[in-house]
Design an enzyme around this catalytic site. Structure first.
Site, PDB file in Angstrom:
ATOM      1  N   GLY A   1       0.824  -1.217   0.000  1.00 53.56           N
ATOM      2  CA  GLY A   1       0.000   0.000   0.000  1.00 53.56           C
ATOM      3  C   GLY A   1       0.849   1.253   0.000  1.00 53.56           C
ATOM      4  N   ALA A   2       1.893   1.263  -0.872  1.00 53.13           N
ATOM      5  CA  ALA A   2       2.913   2.324  -0.773  1.00 53.13           C
ATOM      6  C   ALA A   2       2.710   3.477  -1.756  1.00 53.13           C
ATOM      7  CB  ALA A   2       4.296   1.702  -0.961  1.00 53.13           C
TER       8      ALA A   2
ATOM      9  N   VAL B   1      -3.230  -7.080  -2.002  1.00 48.28           N
ATOM     10  CA  VAL B   1      -2.890  -7.990  -0.893  1.00 48.28           C
ATOM     11  C   VAL B   1      -4.005  -8.980  -0.552  1.00 48.28           C
ATOM     12  CG1 VAL B   1      -1.189  -6.445   0.184  1.00 48.28           C
ATOM     13  CG2 VAL B   1      -3.591  -6.345   0.931  1.00 48.28           C
TER      14      VAL B   1
ATOM     15  N   LYS C   1      -7.946  -4.097  13.385  1.00 49.63           N
ATOM     16  CA  LYS C   1      -6.662  -3.639  13.923  1.00 49.63           C
ATOM     17  C   LYS C   1      -6.379  -4.312  15.273  1.00 49.63           C
ATOM     18  CE  LYS C   1      -5.596  -0.926  10.476  1.00 49.63           C
ATOM     19  NZ  LYS C   1      -4.400  -1.153   9.652  1.00 49.63           N
TER      20      LYS C   1
ATOM     21  N   ARG D   1       0.712   6.013  -1.605  1.00 51.35           N
ATOM     22  CA  ARG D   1       0.435   7.318  -0.984  1.00 51.35           C
ATOM     23  C   ARG D   1       0.489   7.158   0.548  1.00 51.35           C
ATOM     24  NH1 ARG D   1      -6.206   8.002  -1.449  1.00 51.35           N
ATOM     25  NH2 ARG D   1      -6.573   6.835   0.469  1.00 51.35           N
TER      26      ARG D   1
ATOM     27  N   ASN E   1       1.357  -2.401   5.484  1.00 54.26           N
ATOM     28  CA  ASN E   1       0.735  -1.081   5.643  1.00 54.26           C
ATOM     29  C   ASN E   1      -0.643  -0.991   4.973  1.00 54.26           C
ATOM     30  OD1 ASN E   1       0.891   2.039   5.883  1.00 54.26           O
ATOM     31  ND2 ASN E   1       0.678   1.687   3.684  1.00 54.26           N
TER      32      ASN E   1
ATOM     33  N   SER F   1      -3.379   0.481  14.588  1.00 53.79           N
ATOM     34  CA  SER F   1      -4.016   1.775  14.854  1.00 53.79           C
ATOM     35  C   SER F   1      -4.370   1.873  16.325  1.00 53.79           C
ATOM     36  CB  SER F   1      -5.313   1.876  14.043  1.00 53.79           C
ATOM     37  OG  SER F   1      -6.022   3.055  14.390  1.00 53.79           O
TER      38      SER F   1
ATOM     39  N   TYR G   1     -13.466  -1.728  11.268  1.00 48.52           N
ATOM     40  CA  TYR G   1     -12.060  -1.281  11.174  1.00 48.52           C
ATOM     41  C   TYR G   1     -11.331  -1.528  12.491  1.00 48.52           C
ATOM     42  CZ  TYR G   1      -8.047   1.880  10.549  1.00 48.52           C
ATOM     43  OH  TYR G   1      -6.771   2.413  10.474  1.00 48.52           O
TER      44      TYR G   1
HETATM   45  N1  LIG Z   1      -4.203   7.996   8.644  1.00 49.77           N
HETATM   46  C1  LIG Z   1      -4.462   7.683   9.898  1.00 49.77           C
HETATM   47  O1  LIG Z   1      -4.892   8.516  10.688  1.00 49.77           O
HETATM   48  C2  LIG Z   1      -4.182   6.275  10.396  1.00 49.77           C
HETATM   49  C3  LIG Z   1      -4.338   6.046  11.762  1.00 49.77           C
HETATM   50  C4  LIG Z   1      -4.078   4.785  12.282  1.00 49.77           C
HETATM   51  C5  LIG Z   1      -3.677   3.775  11.427  1.00 49.77           C
HETATM   52  N2  LIG Z   1      -3.545   4.007  10.111  1.00 49.77           N
HETATM   53  C6  LIG Z   1      -3.101   2.890   9.255  1.00 49.77           C
HETATM   54  O2  LIG Z   1      -1.964   3.278   8.523  1.00 49.77           O
HETATM   55  C7  LIG Z   1      -1.915   2.558   7.293  1.00 49.77           C
HETATM   56  C8  LIG Z   1      -1.790   3.528   6.129  1.00 49.77           C
HETATM   57  O3  LIG Z   1      -2.899   4.396   6.145  1.00 49.77           O
HETATM   58  P1  LIG Z   1      -2.929   5.784   5.370  1.00 49.77           P
HETATM   59  O4  LIG Z   1      -3.531   6.763   6.278  1.00 49.77           O
HETATM   60  O5  LIG Z   1      -1.632   6.054   4.724  1.00 49.77           O
HETATM   61  O6  LIG Z   1      -4.055   5.422   4.300  1.00 49.77           O
HETATM   62  P2  LIG Z   1      -4.119   5.518   2.727  1.00 49.77           P
HETATM   63  O7  LIG Z   1      -5.511   5.198   2.347  1.00 49.77           O
HETATM   64  O8  LIG Z   1      -3.521   6.802   2.277  1.00 49.77           O
HETATM   65  O9  LIG Z   1      -3.128   4.320   2.324  1.00 49.77           O
HETATM   66  C9  LIG Z   1      -3.511   2.988   2.339  1.00 49.77           C
HETATM   67  C10 LIG Z   1      -2.913   2.347   1.119  1.00 49.77           C
HETATM   68  O10 LIG Z   1      -3.278   0.967   1.081  1.00 49.77           O
HETATM   69  C11 LIG Z   1      -3.652   0.655  -0.237  1.00 49.77           C
HETATM   70  N3  LIG Z   1      -4.512  -0.520  -0.286  1.00 49.77           N
HETATM   71  C12 LIG Z   1      -5.779  -0.627   0.149  1.00 49.77           C
HETATM   72  N4  LIG Z   1      -6.249  -1.869  -0.125  1.00 49.77           N
HETATM   73  C13 LIG Z   1      -5.236  -2.542  -0.741  1.00 49.77           C
HETATM   74  C14 LIG Z   1      -5.098  -3.842  -1.272  1.00 49.77           C
HETATM   75  N5  LIG Z   1      -6.106  -4.723  -1.236  1.00 49.77           N
HETATM   76  N6  LIG Z   1      -3.925  -4.203  -1.820  1.00 49.77           N
HETATM   77  C15 LIG Z   1      -2.903  -3.315  -1.870  1.00 49.77           C
HETATM   78  N7  LIG Z   1      -2.970  -2.057  -1.408  1.00 49.77           N
HETATM   79  C16 LIG Z   1      -4.128  -1.684  -0.850  1.00 49.77           C
HETATM   80  C17 LIG Z   1      -4.356   1.906  -0.746  1.00 49.77           C
HETATM   81  O11 LIG Z   1      -4.421   1.913  -2.161  1.00 49.77           O
HETATM   82  C18 LIG Z   1      -3.444   2.984  -0.181  1.00 49.77           C
HETATM   83  O12 LIG Z   1      -2.361   3.227  -1.057  1.00 49.77           O
HETATM   84  C19 LIG Z   1      -3.172   1.710   7.259  1.00 49.77           C
HETATM   85  O13 LIG Z   1      -2.890   0.420   7.747  1.00 49.77           O
HETATM   86  C20 LIG Z   1      -4.098   2.438   8.226  1.00 49.77           C
HETATM   87  O14 LIG Z   1      -5.099   1.596   8.748  1.00 49.77           O
HETATM   88  C21 LIG Z   1      -3.777   5.244   9.561  1.00 49.77           C
END
Ligand SMILES: NC(=O)c1ccc[n+]([C@@H]2O[C@H](COP(=O)([O-])OP(=O)(O)OC[C@H]3O[C@@H](n4cnc5c(N)ncnc54)[C@H](O)[C@@H]3O)[C@@H](O)[C@H]2O)c1
Length: 262
Positions: A13-14, A66, A162, A16, A92, A145, A158
């Protein structure tokens, strides 16, 4: 010289957000980063941005959903074929969902979110774990999270994915310890990414307030009054992959500005 030079990392998930910023930070440290995500064009574009800054990065972009174990296996085989090893896996990739109480939650949401957030981590950890057992070294890092530590109304699917991962991390850490492989989680608070801004936008609309109002209200709930950045999360991952981090396993490290302590 960076202690990380010439390590190999695979980040899911890299394209963005936290995944992208982690790729950038890892590459800065001399790690060769394989960036995977859904959509060849988008993940290649993200990879090129990293490569433009760190041309010595021998990693590559790999189109991988994934939720598809065969694609996960291909991604791992290709990484080992081209780079010889996998030192660090950052699980991620994840999705979040619209806000619903459990009693109104469409059943497909529960299915979809477990497919990505739990099964996706399982597939990647299973196949990378086999490689790390052969190597007798490696670090698996699951991005979980604070929502997996404290339940949140309207986010039961969600949050529960987690929470599942925090426990999965402990079990796998015990299994992998004899092979010199650590398994940890990094549990972010609210991070400045599109996922978070999107969730806030939905909340603002449901409550009939502006995005700016909800942004300020939620920021004020954070004891240090500051959201995390993707780079803050990347730095915690780097610690877990560092020499000093090798005595840390089975943990879910909070990087959350004081939002919760458990
Ligand atoms: N942003 C927050 O506040 C926050 C808080 C706690 C945890 N997180 C966790 O951090 C991680 C990254 O989150 P983020 O905020 O950068 O979100 P984001 O939505 O910007 O990034 C998530 C990435 O995962 C990819 N993805 C989703 N489903 C997929 C799949 N089936 N196969 C491959 N890639 C897939 C998306 O395309 C995206 O690039 C996640 O695990 C999220 O749950 C984020």
């Amino acid at each position: 010289m960076s202690e990380f030079k010439d390590k190999v990392a695979l980040i899911t998930g890299a394209k963005r957000g936290i995944g992208f910023e982690t790729a950038m930070r890892f590459a800065k440290e001399g790690i060769h980063v394989v960036m995977s995500g859904r959509g060849q064009e988008e993940i290649s574009e993200a990879f090129e941005k990293v490569k433009a800054n760190y041309p010595e990065n021998k990693g590559f972009a790999f189109n991988c959903d994934v939720t598809k174990p065969s694609q996960v296996e291909d991604m791992i085989n290709e990484t080992v074929k081209r780079l010889g090893k996998i030192d660090i896996l950052v699980n991620n990739a994840a999705i979040i969902h619209e806000r619903f109480n459990v009693v109104d939650m469409p059943e497909r949401i529960m299915q979809e979110i477990y497919d990505t957030n739990v099964f996706g981590v399982f597939y990647c950890s299973k196949y990378v774990g086999r490689q790390m057992i052969k190597q007798r070294s490696g670090n698996i890092i699951n991005i979980t999270s604070w929502y997996g530590k404290v339940g949140q109304a309207m986010f039961a699917p969600y949050c529960s994915t987690k929470a599942a991962l925090n426990n999965f991390t402990q079990s796998m850490a015990l299994e992998m310890a004899p092979y010199g492989v650590t398994v940890n989680a990094v549990a972010p608070g609210w991070v400045e990414t599109e996922m978070h801004w999107g969730a806030l936008q939905n909340e603002a609309e449901q409550n009939g307030i502006t995005f700016e109002e909800i942004e300020e209200m939620t920021r004020n709930l954070i004891p240090i009054k500051k959201r995390c950045t993707g780079d803050d999360i990347a730095a915690a991952c780097l610690y877990l992959a560092s020499k000093n981090g090798q005595v840390v396993t089975g943990q879910a490290i909070n990087v959350n500005g004081g939002l919760c302590f458990n």
